[in-house]
Write an enzyme that holds these catalytic residues in place. Sequence first.
Site, PDB file in Angstrom:
ATOM      1  CG  ASP A  83      -6.302   1.032  -0.645  1.00 43.07           C
ATOM      2  OD1 ASP A  83      -5.356   1.837  -0.654  1.00 43.07           O
ATOM      3  OD2 ASP A  83      -6.297  -0.021   0.044  1.00 43.07           O
ATOM      4  NE  ARG A  84      -3.824   4.341   3.108  1.00 45.50           N
ATOM      5  CZ  ARG A  84      -3.189   4.530   4.249  1.00 45.50           C
ATOM      6  NH1 ARG A  84      -2.636   5.692   4.509  1.00 45.50           N
ATOM      7  NH2 ARG A  84      -3.082   3.542   5.107  1.00 45.50           N
TER       8      ARG A  84
ATOM      9  CE  LYS B 255      -7.472   2.231   2.650  1.00 44.90           C
ATOM     10  NZ  LYS B 255      -7.282   0.911   3.278  1.00 44.90           N
TER      11      LYS B 255
ATOM     12  CB  SER C 289      -0.960  -0.038   1.183  1.00 50.20           C
ATOM     13  OG  SER C 289      -1.867   1.016   1.104  1.00 50.20           O
ATOM     14  CG  HIS C 290       0.433   3.659   3.440  1.00 51.48           C
ATOM     15  ND1 HIS C 290      -0.411   2.594   3.661  1.00 51.48           N
ATOM     16  CD2 HIS C 290       1.037   3.912   4.609  1.00 51.48           C
ATOM     17  CE1 HIS C 290      -0.324   2.234   4.927  1.00 51.48           C
ATOM     18  NE2 HIS C 290       0.548   3.006   5.530  1.00 51.48           N
TER      19      HIS C 290
ATOM     20  CG  ASP D 180      -3.158  -0.511  -2.160  1.00 50.04           C
ATOM     21  OD1 ASP D 180      -2.987   0.634  -1.699  1.00 50.04           O
ATOM     22  OD2 ASP D 180      -3.812  -1.390  -1.553  1.00 50.04           O
TER      23      ASP D 180
ATOM     24  CG  ASP E 250      -2.870   3.990  -1.291  1.00 49.20           C
ATOM     25  OD1 ASP E 250      -3.651   3.856  -2.259  1.00 49.20           O
ATOM     26  OD2 ASP E 250      -2.806   3.169  -0.358  1.00 49.20           O
TER      27      ASP E 250
END
Length: 553
Positions: free
Chosen positions: A291-292, A386, A123-124, A289, A287
Amino acid sequence: MSSSVFASTPYLNEVRFSPPFTDQKPGTSGLRKSSRQFEQPHYLESFIEAILRTLPGVKGGIVVLGGDGRYGNRRAIDVILRMAAAHGVRKVITTVDGILSTPAASHIVRQHKAIGAIILSASHNSGGPEGDFGVKVNAANGGPAPESLTNAIYSCTKGLEEYLIVENFSVPLDLPGQHKVGEMIIEIVDGLEDYVDLMQKIFDFDRISSYISSDFRIAFDALNAVTGPYARRILEDILGAPKGTVRNGIPLEDFGGCHPDPNLTYAKDLADLLLNGHDYSFGAACDGDGDRNMVLGRGCFVNPSDSLAVLAANATCVPAYRDGLAGVARSMPTSSAVDVVAKDLDVAVFETPTGWKFFGNLLDAGQITLCGEESFGTGSCHVREKDGLWAVLFWLQILAEKKSSVANLMAEHWSRYGRHYYSRHDYESVSSDIAHNLYSGLESRLPSLVGRSFAGRSVILTDDFSYTDQVDGSVTSNQGLRILLDDQSRVVLRLSGTGTKGATLRVYLESYVPSSGQLFQDPQEVLKPLISSIDSLAEITHRTGMSSPSVIT
Ligand code: VG1
Ligand code: CO
């Protein structure tokens, strides 16, 4: 279309290793470790074997596979395809170059009735050989595996000393097509199409497109991560934003050395464009992946908790939510801004632990339509993750509908509902012992605080947040220390479950000012008394030796 014929014959191999890995416990969102740790012999394979032994329906089932393009993605896809074939998976759906955002993966699972997804992302967290790698596991509803499943995977790894893998075959991922190994079909899809179709069903693209103009210029920063191709297709090719609207739009293995975390620290270039410049009316970043999301207007940063509240208050601007909301949910550390909106709309609001997996049951049961977290995550019942780009389109749809600027929309929102001043202070790379001692030190002091004074207010409740899922009755405890005050202010402390170096302490600060109060102050100023009181009570500076947080959002 491409298909393959194998020069040599693939064969099944049972690989033994010892001792088992004892550190493969998934955190808030999947198993996250340094790339180096994942490169140890058998490390990735051990975790994948545990998934394939634990996820219901593997034999004969469909699995979705892809990732955010970070270093290790291609190798992992190769290993997972060979292990899936060895475990009797009927079909793996993967994507060209293995590029697949987390929300897009969730959608493919649901559309193709897959048994789940394996998403390769930390992710992030930063990427590259010196960065982090991660494996997220999603279940048949398209959402992150619930705790019961991640616990079962973890306990499987602890005794694991062998795995099954097919040797002697590999598949090129450069073109869409179908391949077969043994009985297993590998379908390589474009990865963008299904997701783009879904967005077109949810939003009125014509309306958004007509609002984007030379008077309303937008900038999107993909931070060299997975959303680049999605954003270019949607914002530039379909909605007609000029070429170059999407910055850093090619996914790179090390994210160009950047940290793919959409906040004011790590997406500083974009923040500067919007907060200091005058050329753009709207800015957004996603981000690693996808989702943010972070949303900015000219001279205006939208706090993610406020963003959720604004989406809820204006949901009927979006065709898919024209009929209103069933309910909303937020993670516990997220501010109560959305609660005020839910009360006004007369819909239920749920408070869940940190992590998207806790929204899954509520979404599946139709009890909520929208949900979100303070950590730049918002989503809805359209998938079970998300969804960064969805949130960006949601914002654009509202602005197009209201013909408003971001700053005006925020001002109107606060003048109607009041403002929840909010900030999160992160102390990163704290030694694990120090962080845990600090945490338990505060925990032991909590009971004696009730009724006493804190930051000039009175403490009305302290606890360690615990959640009972109303749908399946499961209980999740120890989710963060809360100090609730008599004027609806509060401080929350938790330890992150996604970091890979030492511990990260998160301090969440919130203070409510009603609509009749001062709505345009600096959050850090408003929150100052809470910041200094929690610092002395929990001895943060004293114990960590850090005089200020590593990241403030
Ligand atoms: C963080 C966020 C949390 C989010 C999680 C996964 O967890 O605080 O809200 O759900 O990351 O996000 P933690 O335990 O570090 O606070 V992501 O974009 O990895 O999927
Ligand atoms: Co993410």
